[in-house]
Enzyme design. Structure first.
Site, PDB file in Angstrom:
ATOM      1  N   ALA A 135      -4.610   7.477  -4.283  1.00  0.00           N
ATOM      2  CA  ALA A 135      -3.230   7.077  -4.584  1.00  0.00           C
ATOM      3  C   ALA A 135      -3.277   5.575  -4.860  1.00  0.00           C
ATOM      4  O   ALA A 135      -3.182   4.742  -3.957  1.00  0.00           O
ATOM      5  CB  ALA A 135      -2.329   7.375  -3.399  1.00  0.00           C
TER       6      ALA A 135
ATOM      7  N   SER B  46       0.839  -1.198   0.000  1.00  0.00           N
ATOM      8  CA  SER B  46       0.000   0.000   0.000  1.00  0.00           C
ATOM      9  C   SER B  46       0.872   1.245   0.000  1.00  0.00           C
ATOM     10  O   SER B  46       2.049   1.163  -0.342  1.00  0.00           O
ATOM     11  CB  SER B  46      -0.947  -0.035   1.208  1.00  0.00           C
ATOM     12  OG  SER B  46      -1.930   0.958   1.088  1.00  0.00           O
ATOM     13  N   ASN B  47       0.333   2.388   0.345  1.00  0.00           N
ATOM     14  CA  ASN B  47       1.100   3.640   0.376  1.00  0.00           C
ATOM     15  C   ASN B  47       0.546   4.547   1.462  1.00  0.00           C
ATOM     16  O   ASN B  47      -0.434   4.216   2.116  1.00  0.00           O
ATOM     17  CB  ASN B  47       1.069   4.301  -1.006  1.00  0.00           C
ATOM     18  CG  ASN B  47      -0.347   4.637  -1.421  1.00  0.00           C
ATOM     19  OD1 ASN B  47      -1.002   5.475  -0.822  1.00  0.00           O
ATOM     20  ND2 ASN B  47      -0.856   3.955  -2.454  1.00  0.00           N
ATOM     21  N   HIS B  48       1.168   5.745   1.612  1.00  0.00           N
ATOM     22  CA  HIS B  48       0.863   6.615   2.755  1.00  0.00           C
ATOM     23  C   HIS B  48      -0.269   7.615   2.542  1.00  0.00           C
ATOM     24  O   HIS B  48      -0.358   8.582   3.273  1.00  0.00           O
ATOM     25  CB  HIS B  48       2.115   7.391   3.160  1.00  0.00           C
ATOM     26  CG  HIS B  48       3.113   6.551   3.885  1.00  0.00           C
ATOM     27  ND1 HIS B  48       2.837   5.942   5.089  1.00  0.00           N
ATOM     28  CD2 HIS B  48       4.389   6.201   3.588  1.00  0.00           C
ATOM     29  CE1 HIS B  48       3.890   5.275   5.495  1.00  0.00           C
ATOM     30  NE2 HIS B  48       4.851   5.398   4.597  1.00  0.00           N
TER      31      HIS B  48
END
Ligand code: C5P
Length: 222
Positions: free
Chosen positions: A97, A29-31
């Site tokens: 995102a 995943s991402n932030h």
């Protein structure tokens, strides 16, 4: 009272990260916090639009009056958006995102660290580009994307606008630590094919109100 001038319009907004499973207990995943997309959803709703928010996992509550559809993966995000826009939406905003890659095959059991190797390899495949796909399918009258860049912000954003078939792209410089990802404030430049606007640096909720206004004005000139 806020003028309900977007009454009768349907806005579909993606927000947050996507979460791509590796095995039953792990993911890629991402932030992304989801704050910008949620603020846009609240701002459009406040002006009377019917808003569908297709959201990856976040810590945020759904804004009042907004229909939130919670998804995890990019593929699920794409199907949820398509379903929301069977009847074309007025505006689509891709604020999510989206993870660029997912596992070629998700392991059905927890992957074990057995064997002598200190290395581990995962085979990934490209995710669909949600906004570019939807743009090709003409699912919304006005397509708005984001471009988070660390250099040559305007030039990269412009080429993304064209490549993804968008009406507007909201570009921000994520190399700056005072704005963007996980921050409460943001500063952006909005680009169309032949125009650009730079609202002041401000809270994501104040900026969202300006962006909704800008999108609404752009729509009326189309
Ligand atoms: O190519 P890049 O990820 O920088 O493009 C950002 C824009 O494209 C954002 O609007 C984002 O929501 C959208 N996007 C998407 N699906 C992807 C990758 C990006 O919808 N797989």
């Amino acid at each position: 009272p806020i003028q309900q001038d977007l009454a009768g319009q349907h806005w579909v907004i993606t927000a947050g990260p996507t979460m791509e499973a590796i095995d039953p207990v792990r993911y890629i995943s991402n932030h992304s916090s989801g704050k910008m997309g949620y603020a846009l959803a609240a701002a459009a709703q406040a002006r009377g639009a019917s808003v569908t928010l297709v959201s990856g996992p976040t810590q945020l509550d759904a804004p009042q009056g907004v229909k939130r559809i919670e998804i995890k993966s990019a593929e699920d995000m794409l199907s949820a958006c398509r379903e929301a826009m069977v009847k074309p939406a007025d505006v689509f905003i891709g604020a999510a995102a989206v993870a660029d890659f997912r596992m070629k095959e998700v392991a059905s059991q927890k992957m074990k660290k057995t064997g002598d190797s200190d290395e581990m390899q995962l085979t990934l495949v490209k995710n669909p580009d949600v906004i570019a796909t939807l743009s090709q399918e003409n699912t919304a009258k006005c397509m708005v994307g984001f471009a988070a860049e660390t250099q040559d912000v305007i030039a990269y954003a412009k080429s993304k606008l064209e490549r993804k078939g968008l009406d507007l792209i909201i570009a921000n410089d994520v190399s700056r630590t005072d704005i963007g990802f996980n921050n409460d404030e943001n500063q952006v430049t909005v680009l169309s094919k032949d125009q650009q606007w730079t609202p002041p640096k401000e809270s994501k909720s104040a900026l969202a109100i300006e962006l909704v206004e800008l999108i609404t004005q752009y729509q009326s000139t189309k």
